[in-house]
Enzyme design. Structure first.
Site, PDB file in Angstrom:
ATOM      1  N   ASP A   1      -2.829  34.842  35.072  1.00  0.00           N
ATOM      2  CA  ASP A   1      -3.836  35.839  34.759  1.00  0.00           C
ATOM      3  C   ASP A   1      -4.523  35.391  33.469  1.00  0.00           C
ATOM      4  OD1 ASP A   1      -5.261  38.205  34.911  1.00  0.00           O
ATOM      5  OD2 ASP A   1      -3.794  39.328  33.751  1.00  0.00           O
TER       6      ASP A   1
ATOM      7  N   ASP B   1       0.270  41.164  34.533  1.00  0.00           N
ATOM      8  CA  ASP B   1       0.725  42.306  33.739  1.00  0.00           C
ATOM      9  C   ASP B   1       0.388  43.649  34.376  1.00  0.00           C
ATOM     10  OD1 ASP B   1      -1.989  42.233  33.452  1.00  0.00           O
ATOM     11  OD2 ASP B   1      -2.025  42.155  31.269  1.00  0.00           O
TER      12      ASP B   1
ATOM     13  N   ASP C   1      -1.143  43.022  39.975  1.00  0.00           N
ATOM     14  CA  ASP C   1      -0.449  41.734  40.037  1.00  0.00           C
ATOM     15  C   ASP C   1       0.894  41.820  40.757  1.00  0.00           C
ATOM     16  OD1 ASP C   1      -2.427  40.392  38.498  1.00  0.00           O
ATOM     17  OD2 ASP C   1      -1.595  41.269  36.682  1.00  0.00           O
TER      18      ASP C   1
END
Length: 1028
Positions: free
Chosen positions: A380, A728, A732
């Protein structure tokens, strides 16, 4: 559709599911018609009941987890464990049988099966404990859901209504601080602006402005500005919404489904696959050898005579058949490394401790090893590659005339004012223009920055917090030092606010894209301070303030100069804000915030704000960004050297993501990335997605939704890649669960992401992942070393038992002695190998291939040679003791034992038929053995060091000492010696052991030299095997 645990509407024919209707693309009137509701009145009680029969409760489904017994049984779905279990059961049955036959059950007969059962039970407990955590991610997801809502029913507003009872068509009011209870269409804005924090669901780094106007039907989740999603939070404004999706049909419900599907499709770790393959091969080898040993001894328990060419008069000895069957079982016990599960668990546990010291908290033990063979890291952007803390990167102020601008580069990547400075800053001598920039940034600001435990955190909008940090870095102008501030962090900001008391706020709205405050200075002068989108502020400005504080008209040339600077910063992915002020406020000259003042009525209507914020004096602009972490660039370079590809998958916009990727080294500064940077939607439309993913180097996927992340991970795994996925947010979690190793952020991560992950980063830092990969590689190398060590030892045991059976001599090792060797004398040194320091170039080698074998052909040959030598040496000493009085000058007969011929030894089972055979008493330690009752009891036994020497690993020396110590313990403590059926060795016998054992080192070093000489340099895709 989620039924919330109840079976609503099974027989209903649902003509139109809520998910079929694109409410975000329809105007409010169309939504009212579709859901058969009026916004002002809401649904009636009867309509709610009818809808609930169709749609069920607004809650996530409860999936039944595995029962405890199914989890226990699953732990035995392992080849090695099954062999151990079979050996233990057979040993237990044979122990019972021997006891019944002899009339006495000796405890030593039960030691072996009981110890194996204990190993299996402990292994099962650890496995069940690990797997019972799997469903916690789904439970954490439910905690995100709102419990209450303010709903309009039958024309009445009902506060604190249970959110689970909402149905599509319900009218709900939400305000600042509320958690959205369902997916809803915004139908009416009560405040001038509405902003929601939905980054955990969509991956966006900033709060998102919402509108009640329709958007295109084919827009992605980030573009659905007219929708608010369940589980997200209102950070600004309030509005009226219409519920469109509930329960499992919401976006968070889809994530719930994806997590459940991903958890059901979890695969074994690379190590477990290798161990299973190894176990299957071992099973076949053990089976063949056991049957062969049993068959070559058939003559001892089955005999016959030939009459007329045909076998007749068969004689069968069940006792001898059982005896040789026990030898076959002993062979199986010798071949199986019983200590392997315990040693692997210990090594992985040591690995978790090492990783914890590097801020990588491992939640599932096997993931320690999985990290070592990672080939792709899908990361990410926000919070992992960047700090997730907005920071001012550039300040543009006005020069001495209208044709010059001054640019200041601002250092720092966090909310800590002490982090970095402003380059070329005039310390303590701020000019009037810079003073005005500082005043506006400090006073026209609702954010705060405070110390929380060991870190500095922001409250309010991140961009505003970054402006306050900028003010602290700018310092105070002369004459302001006399003001005392209670804050140690925002001393300058509080000073500016002390001098300029705010008396009114012109809230930000999406039309004018600015915020203004009216302040009263200590001199009683009223001023308007404004910040906002540069183009909008510039458009409403008629003058400009120069460096010395003088004000001149703003002409087109100067305006274009400022817009050029804006364009340059925007191209570099900076978010820009402009500053302006106004001193002439005749309507507010005497205004102090009191309700009865005429000017107060102007402030109550937001439509007046644009006219109030007109004829402004422009003073400068700043560029802000979520800056990359300082150490990430080097970490990306380390990944490249280690043969690991980095793919960035983010919900943020494409331009910002590309700029960050260039800065951290995923892409080169001038590299053409048109084929490497796609939006999630564009990727899903590709015909050959795998071909895109196979490109060497880095890739970027922006505006990615949860399903896009899952698809990328799934395709990579299908292509044989070992995928580590970081994240996070709630969005996800499904991909974290699906990846070979899911890595969640410890600081910024949601509980959902943490529960779905295998590892949590305590510092949210990408470079920690790279360090953990290096640790994982080291752990795998060490595990490979001790697995090979244990196997080589077991080959020696198998060879010794096979030779005793083939030669027909008495068995040299009984099962309980084999178990001791496998668990105790092999276990500590094998465990100590887990402490071997990592190779210096461990992160300069490519990841090992997924089909890399634990034991290749050459290693197997090496250990077969060593094992055969150990087996021959063991049996050789055994034979020498019985047949020779001395060997190589060593006197072996001083204990007085009886010598026999080799022929007698190989036919020891016929001892009872030997004439005049007697066995003399002999001494071992302080014990004397006599054979007066039956002389035949005399034969019965049931009563590279150069490249990495041992001192490199002190734990190995300690383990060897422990191993020797334990061995001496059972040799010289009479009670233990009796249990293990052994006797103490004399000094001469120890000399013989050393003479025969030392050549093992020489043989192994010769084989290592041959291996090094004949092995070609490994390819780029395959790391060089670590020398044992």
């Amino acid at each position: 559709m989620g039924k919330g645990g109840q079976d609503y509407g099974k027989g209903e024919n649902i003509s139109s599911k809520p998910s079929d209707f694109p409410a975000w693309a329809k105007d409010v009137q169309e939504c009212e018609e579709h859901y058969k509701v009026k916004v002002k009145r809401g649904l009636t009680s009867d309509e709610v009941e009818e809808k609930r029969k169709i749609y069920g409760l607004n809650e996530l489904e409860k999936h039944e987890g595995q029962s405890i017994w199914s989890l226990v049984l699953e732990q035995f779905n392992d080849t090695l464990v099954r062999i151990l279990l079979a050996a233990a059961i057979i040993s237990f049955v044979l122990a019972l049988y021997d006891g019944d036959e002899g009339g006495e059950k000796e405890i030593t007969a039960f030691v072996e099966p009981l110890v194996i059962f204990l190993i299996l039970i402990v292994n099962a407990i650890v496995g069940v404990w690990q797997e019972s955590n799997a469903e916690k991610a789904l439970e954490a997801l439910k905690e995100i859901q709102s419990e209450h809502a303010t709903v309009i029913r039958d024309g009445k507003k009902i506060p604190n209504y249970p959110a689970k009872d909402l149905v599509p068509g319900d009218i709900v009011e939400i305000k600042v601080g509320d958690k959205v209870p369902a997916d809803m269409r915004v139908v009416e804005l009560i405040s001038s602006t509405l902003r929601l924090e939905q980054g955990s669901l969509t991956g966006e780094s900033e709060a998102v402005n919402k509108t009640n106007k329709p958007v295109p039907e084919d827009t992605d989740i980030q573009g659905k500005r007219s929708m608010v999603f369940a589980g997200t939070t209102v950070v600004n404004g309030n509005c009226i919404c219409m519920v469109t999706q509930t329960g499992m049909d919401t976006e968070i419900g889809k994530v719930h489904k994806q997590i459940h599907v991903a958890s059901e499709s979890e695969e074994d770790t690379p190590l477990k696959k290798k161990l299973n393959e190894f176990g299957e091969v071992l099973t076949k080898i053990i089976g063949v050898v056991c049957i062969f040993v049993w068959l070559i001894n058939v003559k001892y328990f089955l005999s016959w005579e030939y009459v007329d060419g045909w076998p007749r008069n068969f004689k069968f000895s069940f006792e001898k058949c059982t005896y040789y069957f026990e030898i076959a079982v002993a062979l199986a016990v010798a071949a199986i490394p019983e200590g392997l599960p315990a040693v692997i668990t210990t090594c992985l546990a040591l690995g978790t401790r090492k990783m914890a010291q590097k801020n990588a908290l491992v939640r599932k033990l096997p993931s320690v090893e999985t990290l070592g063979c990672t080939t792709v890291i899908c990361s990410d952007k926000t919070g992992t590659l960047t700090t997730n803390q907005m920071a001012v990167a550039k300040l543009i102020a006005i020069g001495t005339n209208t044709e010059t601008l001054r640019a200041f580069r601002v250092e720092g990547t966090t909310y800590n004012p002490a982090d970095g400075r402003i380059e070329a800053w005039p310390e303590g001598k701020m000019d009037s223009n810079l003073e005005m920039v500082a005043k506006i940034a400090a006073v026209c600001n609702d954010a705060g920055v405070t110390q929380s435990e060991h870190k500095i955190v922001a409250h309010g909008m991140p961009t505003e917090a970054a402006l306050k940090v900028l003010v602290e870095k700018m310092g105070l102008p002369e004459g302001y030092n006399d003001v005392q501030s209670a804050s140690t962090i925002l001393r300058c900001c509080e000073c500016w606010n002390e001098h300029n008391r705010r008396i009114a706020t012109l809230e930000f709205d999406r039309d004018r894209k600015s915020m203004g405050v009216i302040v009263n200075s200590r001199q009683g002068k009223r001023s308007l301070l404004v910040k906002g989108a540069v183009e909008n502020v510039l458009e409403r400005s008629s003058k400009i303030q120069l460096q010395d504080g003088s004000v001149v008209n703003l002409d087109n040339k100067t305006k274009n100069l400022i817009l050029e600077a804006l364009n340059e910063m925007s191209t570099g992915a900076l978010r820009c804000l402009g500053f302006a002020y106004k001193d002439e406020l005749p309507m507010f000259e005497n205004y102090s915030g009191n309700d009865d003042h005429p000017a107060h009525q102007l402030l109550l209507n937001p439509s007046n704000y644009s006219s109030i914020e007109s004829e402004l004096i422009f003073v400068g602009l700043v560029g802000l960004r979520d800056p990359p972490r300082e150490e990430v660039h080097q970490a990306i370079e380390d990944c490249r050297e280690a043969g690991i590809r980095v793919m960035v998958i983010t919900g943020d916009n494409k331009n910002t993501a590309e700029a960050v990727c260039r800065e951290i080294g995923v892409f080169g500064p001038e590299e053409d990335i048109r084929s490497r940077s796609l939006t999630g939607k564009d990727f899903m439309e590709l015909k050959d997605k795998k071909a895109h993913l196979r490109q060497s180097g880095g890739l970027l996927f922006s505006r990615a939704e949860p399903r896009h992340k899952q698809e990328i991970v799934r395709l990579l795994k299908e292509d044989g890649e070992v995928v580590a996925m970081t994240g996070d947010g709630v969005n996800d979690a499904p991909a974290l669960k699906l990846a070979d190793i899911g890595i969640a952020m410890g600081i910024a991560g949601t509980e959902v992401a943490k529960e779905a992950s295998d590892m949590v980063l305590a510092d949210d830092n990408f470079s920690t992942i790279v360090a953990a990969v290096g640790e994982g590689r080291s752990i795998y190398n060490n595990m490979k070393a001790f697995i090979r060590y244990m196997i080589s030892s077991n080959i020696g045991e198998v060879a010794s038992i096979f030779l005793t059976a083939a030669l027909g001599i008495p068995e040299g090792l009984i099962p309980v002695q084999l178990l001791w060797v496998n668990l105790v004398t092999d276990g500590p040194p094998a465990t100590a190998l887990g402490f071997n320091p990592p190779d210096k170039d461990i992160m300069k080698k490519a990841p090992r291939r997924s089909d890399d074998s634990l034991i290749n052909a050459w290693i197997l040959f090496r250990y077969l040679v060593i094992g055969m030598y150990v087996g021959i040496a063991t049996v050789g000493i055994f034979v020498i003791w019985y047949t020779h009085g001395s060997f190589l000058g060593i006197d072996l007969n001083n204990d007085g034992h009886t010598l026999v011929t080799f022929s007698q030894l190989t036919n020891w089972d016929q001892c009872s038929s030997w004439k005049n055979f007697t066995a003399s008493p002999f001494t071992a330690g302080d014990r004397v053995f006599t054979f007066h009752d039956d002389p035949c009891d005399y034969f019965k036994t049931d009563g590279s060091l150069l490249t990495m020497p041992p001192w490199v690993n002190p734990w190995l020396l300690l383990a060897m000492s422990v191993s020797f110590g334990l061995h001496f313990l059972i040799l010289y403590v009479p009670f233990l010696a009796q249990i293990f059926g052994i006797v103490p060795l004399s000094l001469n016998e120890w000399l013989l052991v050393l003479v025969v054992a030392l050549p093992v080192i020489l043989v192994d070093e010769v084989l290592k030299f041959v291996g090094r000489s004949t092995t070609t340099r490994p390819s780029a895709r395959r790391p060089k095997p670590k020398s044992e």
